[in-house]
Design an enzyme around this catalytic site. Structure first.
Site, PDB file in Angstrom:
ATOM      1  N   SER A 167      -4.691  61.456  39.404  1.00 14.80           N
ATOM      2  CA  SER A 167      -3.334  61.117  39.837  1.00 14.80           C
ATOM      3  C   SER A 167      -2.336  62.182  39.375  1.00 14.80           C
ATOM      4  O   SER A 167      -2.498  63.360  39.713  1.00 14.80           O
ATOM      5  CB  SER A 167      -2.982  59.719  39.319  1.00 14.80           C
ATOM      6  OG  SER A 167      -1.815  59.221  39.940  1.00 14.80           O
ATOM      7  N   ASP A 261      -5.070  54.296  49.432  1.00 10.55           N
ATOM      8  CA  ASP A 261      -4.248  54.968  48.431  1.00 10.55           C
ATOM      9  C   ASP A 261      -3.084  55.659  49.138  1.00 10.55           C
ATOM     10  O   ASP A 261      -3.314  56.432  50.074  1.00 10.55           O
ATOM     11  CB  ASP A 261      -5.105  56.001  47.685  1.00 10.55           C
ATOM     12  CG  ASP A 261      -4.354  56.741  46.595  1.00 10.55           C
ATOM     13  OD1 ASP A 261      -3.153  56.481  46.385  1.00 10.55           O
ATOM     14  OD2 ASP A 261      -4.974  57.605  45.953  1.00 10.55           O
ATOM     15  N   HIS A 291      -6.341  53.517  44.596  1.00  8.64           N
ATOM     16  CA  HIS A 291      -5.882  54.449  43.574  1.00  8.64           C
ATOM     17  C   HIS A 291      -6.135  53.859  42.186  1.00  8.64           C
ATOM     18  O   HIS A 291      -5.932  52.666  41.955  1.00  8.64           O
ATOM     19  CB  HIS A 291      -4.383  54.699  43.764  1.00  8.64           C
ATOM     20  CG  HIS A 291      -3.840  55.790  42.907  1.00  8.64           C
ATOM     21  ND1 HIS A 291      -3.783  57.101  43.330  1.00  8.64           N
ATOM     22  CD2 HIS A 291      -3.327  55.783  41.657  1.00  8.64           C
ATOM     23  CE1 HIS A 291      -3.259  57.844  42.374  1.00  8.64           C
ATOM     24  NE2 HIS A 291      -2.980  57.074  41.347  1.00  8.64           N
TER      25      HIS A 291
END
Length: 322
Positions: A167, A261, A291
């Site tokens: 991320s 996501d 995610h």
């Protein structure tokens, strides 16, 4: 036929809803940090590993804490290990060494490499570019001192250092690769990017399709970007939004994306841009995942998280030739 959400991800989303966990963007930064800790830190499981050592270095803007993970079979001076600088996710504002401890352990064991997890300064207390500069400083320091001041038995190969993260950590890893290229070092051999955030923009199809209901929401990302950047102008900087950068001469990359996501399409776009710039890319697609699933490793039911670790480790092993 459209891919369906994996049952494990669906169960997690139902549980969060039933527990009344508020969206991140509706929480204070302090509360969101606690929520993230609760979701990612196991209470009764810690993967065994050869050695874990906490170290501190003096960066250009103060002390940087790091945690060094050596795999169970360890490295030696005669046969040094590849190293992965790992930058944790959490939207530049959440996350820390603890939230990603189990992921770092799993990667070190699976890839047979030394993982150095970096506790960079977080936003909003330290906005862009402070977290990135900490990550770069840690990377440069490791390249200069591969024994980590712990003794030669750590066995790090100074000629084989990769950067990676999940991320926001993937964004930072890419930023470090850009800085290393633009500042003339250190030499990096790979980018390992797990569902990275690559552009301060919210106009992709995946931001529309996955705006709500799949753990990370569009509103969460808008809030996190606002905490990270002092002004919207900063979001146009290529070190903050790597999709806006010249990507020539960057290290080969592994890019993992998830179907459910909001960040899916910018990860794919980054892989496309790398290939167009002549940079080798391996794409890992998890179309049934949400995610953040890599940090669910503590739950043995999440076999997809373990599969992702295996896939990422395989790329590191293949690239290193170890």
């Amino acid at each position: 036929m459209a891919t369906e959400l994996h049952p494990q991800a669906e169960e997690l989303l139902h549980r969060l809803s039933a527990d009344g966990v508020p969206p991140l963007y509706r929480q204070s930064v302090a509360d969101a940090r606690e929520t993230f800790l609760d979701l990612t830190v196991p209470s009764d499981h810690s993967e065994p590993i050869g050695r874990v050592t906490d170290v501190e270095i003096e960066g250009p803007n103060g002390t940087i804490a790091m945690r060094v993970y050596e795999p169970e079979d360890g490295g030696t001076v005669e046969e040094p290990r590849p190293a992965l600088l790992f930058f944790h996710g959490g939207g530049w504002a959440l996350g820390d060494l603890e939230t990603h401890d189990i992921a770092a352990r799993a990667l070190a064991n699976a890839a047979g490499c030394v993982v150095v997890s970096v506790d960079y300064r977080r936003a909003p207390e330290a906005p862009f570019p402070a977290p990135l500069e900490d990550c770069y400083a840690a990377t440069a320091w490791l390249a200069d001192d591969p024994d980590l001041e712990l003794g030669e038995d750590v066995g790090i190969d100074a000629e084989w250092i990769a950067v990676g993260g999940d991320s926001a950590g993937g964004t930072l890893a890419t930023g470090v690769a850009l800085l290393a290229r633009d500042r003339g070092g250190p030499e990096l051999v790979r980018q390992l990017l797990v569902y990275p955030a690559m552009d301060h923009s919210f106009d992709t199809d995946s931001y529309t399709e996955n705006a709500n209901g799949y753990f990370l929401t569009r509103s969460d990302m808008e809030w996190l970007w606002d905490e990270y950047l002092e002004t919207d102008l900063d979001g146009r900087h290529p070190y903050a939004s790597p999709l806006r950068a010249d990507l020539a001469d960057l290290p080969p990359a592994t890019v993992l994306t998830c179907g459910f996501d909001p960040l899916r399409d910018e990860g794919r776009a980054y892989a496309d841009r790398l290939e167009a710039a002549g940079v080798p890319v391996n794409r890992l697609e998890y179309p049934d995942m949400i995610h953040g699933f890599l940090t669910m490793l503590a739950d043995p039911e999440w076999e997809r998280a373990r599969e992702a670790v295996s896939d990422l480790a395989s790329d590191l092993e293949t690239a290193s030739g170890k």
